[in-house]
Design a protein around this motif. Sequence first.
Motif, PDB file in Angstrom:
ATOM      1  N   VAL A 120       0.975  -1.192  -0.018  1.00  0.00           N
ATOM      2  CA  VAL A 120      -0.143   0.080  -0.271  1.00  0.00           C
ATOM      3  C   VAL A 120       0.835   1.227   0.012  1.00  0.00           C
ATOM      4  O   VAL A 120       0.500   2.027  -0.802  1.00  0.00           O
ATOM      5  N   ASP A 123       2.487   2.355  -3.432  1.00  0.00           N
ATOM      6  CA  ASP A 123       1.399   2.842  -4.230  1.00  0.00           C
ATOM      7  C   ASP A 123       1.937   4.370  -4.311  1.00  0.00           C
ATOM      8  O   ASP A 123       1.923   5.214  -5.132  1.00  0.00           O
ATOM      9  N   GLN A 124       1.874   5.044  -2.739  1.00  0.00           N
ATOM     10  CA  GLN A 124       2.211   6.243  -2.854  1.00  0.00           C
ATOM     11  C   GLN A 124       3.481   6.683  -3.403  1.00  0.00           C
ATOM     12  O   GLN A 124       3.967   7.632  -4.046  1.00  0.00           O
ATOM     13  N   VAL A 150      -7.845  -4.047   2.840  1.00  0.00           N
ATOM     14  CA  VAL A 150      -7.472  -2.981   2.487  1.00  0.00           C
ATOM     15  C   VAL A 150      -8.851  -2.137   2.509  1.00  0.00           C
ATOM     16  O   VAL A 150      -9.727  -2.329   1.509  1.00  0.00           O
ATOM     17  N   SER A 153      -9.562   5.086   1.254  1.00  0.00           N
ATOM     18  CA  SER A 153      -9.448   6.507   1.992  1.00  0.00           C
ATOM     19  C   SER A 153     -10.225   6.946   2.707  1.00  0.00           C
ATOM     20  O   SER A 153     -10.209   7.592   3.905  1.00  0.00           O
ATOM     21  N   ARG A 175      -5.259   0.944   5.625  1.00  0.00           N
ATOM     22  CA  ARG A 175      -6.128   1.987   4.672  1.00  0.00           C
ATOM     23  C   ARG A 175      -5.127   2.474   3.688  1.00  0.00           C
ATOM     24  O   ARG A 175      -3.985   3.005   3.932  1.00  0.00           O
ATOM     25  N   ARG A 176      -5.583   2.529   2.363  1.00  0.00           N
ATOM     26  CA  ARG A 176      -4.829   2.917   1.101  1.00  0.00           C
ATOM     27  C   ARG A 176      -5.018   4.520   0.744  1.00  0.00           C
ATOM     28  O   ARG A 176      -5.954   5.215   1.678  1.00  0.00           O
ATOM     29  N   SER A 194      -1.064  -2.285  -9.914  1.00  0.00           N
ATOM     30  CA  SER A 194      -1.286  -0.722  -9.686  1.00  0.00           C
ATOM     31  C   SER A 194      -0.554  -0.182 -11.080  1.00  0.00           C
ATOM     32  O   SER A 194       0.345  -0.541 -11.579  1.00  0.00           O
ATOM     33  N   HIS A 266      -5.427   1.642  -9.393  1.00  0.00           N
ATOM     34  CA  HIS A 266      -5.115   0.098  -8.832  1.00  0.00           C
ATOM     35  C   HIS A 266      -6.288  -0.700  -9.083  1.00  0.00           C
ATOM     36  O   HIS A 266      -7.477  -0.272  -8.839  1.00  0.00           O
ATOM     37  N   PHE A 350       0.976   4.437   7.366  1.00  0.00           N
ATOM     38  CA  PHE A 350      -0.036   3.424   6.849  1.00  0.00           C
ATOM     39  C   PHE A 350       0.167   2.080   7.949  1.00  0.00           C
ATOM     40  O   PHE A 350      -1.085   1.442   8.106  1.00  0.00           O
TER      41      PHE A 350
END
Length: 360
Positions: A120, A123-124, A150, A153, A175-176, A194, A266, A350
Motif C-alpha cells: 500500500v 503505491d504512494q 484494505v 481512503s 487503509r490505502r 497498480s 489500481h 500506513f
Amino acid sequence: MVHGEYKVPGGKLVVADLEVSGTGDGAFISAASVNGDFFLEPDEALSALNSSLVGLPVSSSGEEIAHAVTMGLPAEAQMIGFNAGAVAVAVRRALGRATGWEDYDWEVLPATTLPIAVNVALDQVLTEEVGAGRRPPLLRLWDWTERAVVIGSFQSLANEVDSQAAEDLDAVVVRRISGGGAMFMESGNCITYSLCFPQSLVDGLSFADSYPFLDSWVMEALAEVGVQAAYKPLNDIVSAAEGQGHGRKIGGAAQKRLANGGMLHHVTMSYDIDAQRMLQVLRIGREKLSDKGHTSAAKRVDPLRSQTGMSREDIMGVFTHSFAQRYGARVARIRPHELERAEELVAEKFGTPAWTARVP
C-alpha cells in the motif's frame, strides 16, 4: 499542422489535425479537421464540428473544448462511437497538452512478495516518483503472504470491518490512499496491480471515462484467458456474459491524483476468494448492493479461477505479457530507495492506528 489521436474505449478512433496560428499566450486554432472511423449524422455536422474548434486558444481546457463542440453542433447532430469529450482529448493531444500511452517508455514491475502495508505504501511512493519525473510510468503487480483487508481512503473503519472477526482470522487491516471500497485479500486468492503515470495521460477524460480507458489492456488480457469482461460504472469489472447491467463482479478499481502530477490507478480481482470468510470480516450491507442486481455479496463475485481453470501465476503472466506487448514496456524492479521510503511510510503512516482509523 499538428496531429492528435484518441481511441474511445469500446468506441471509435478520433483524429484531430489542426493548424495553429499566433505565438505564446495568443496562439489559437486557425483550422481544424476532425476525422476517424466514427459515425456522425447529418453529414454537414462535420463542417460544424470543425468550425467549433476554430478560434479556440491553444490553452483551452478539455472542458472548454468539449463545450465548444457541443454548442457548435446542430441540435439534430448524432455522434456515434465518440462524443465531445473524445474530440477534446484528440485536440489536446494534438496541441501537446495531453499525452497518450505511446508517449512514454513504460516499465513492468513483476510481483514481489512484500507485507501488505508495504504494498500500500509503495503505491504512494511510486506515484510520487513518477509524478516528479524520477522514474518512468509503470505497471506493478502485487504479492503478499498475510490475510488482509484494505479499505478505501474515505471509508469508516467500524462500518466496513468487523474488527473482532479480523482479529480472529489474523487479518491485517490497512487503509490505502485512494477512494473506493474495502478489499478482502487473502494470499494467493487475489490478483492486484497498480498503474502509476502522469495525469496528462487522462487529460480531458472524465473520472468515469478514465477507468475503462486505463484498463482497456486488461480487458484484452482477460479475453485471452477466456473471460469476457466489461466495465460497470463507476469502477467495477464484471463478467460481460451476464450483461453489463447486473454482471457478476470480477474486480474493482480505485484512483488517486497527487498534487505533483502523478496518478495512481489500481485494481484487485478475485482469483479464488473465500466468500464466506470475506463476509465474516467485511460489513457489506444491503444499501451497497442495492444497485448491483444481487442481494448477496457472495453471489456477486465471479472468481477468475473458476472461469479460466488457470493458475494465478499464469494469469498474472498473461497480464504482464499483454501490457508489455501493447505498450512496449520493459521489465524493471523496485529501487532500493523506493522500498526504503515505503517501509518508512509504514512506520510513520500506513501501519499506525491514526491513519487506519482516521475515519473511525
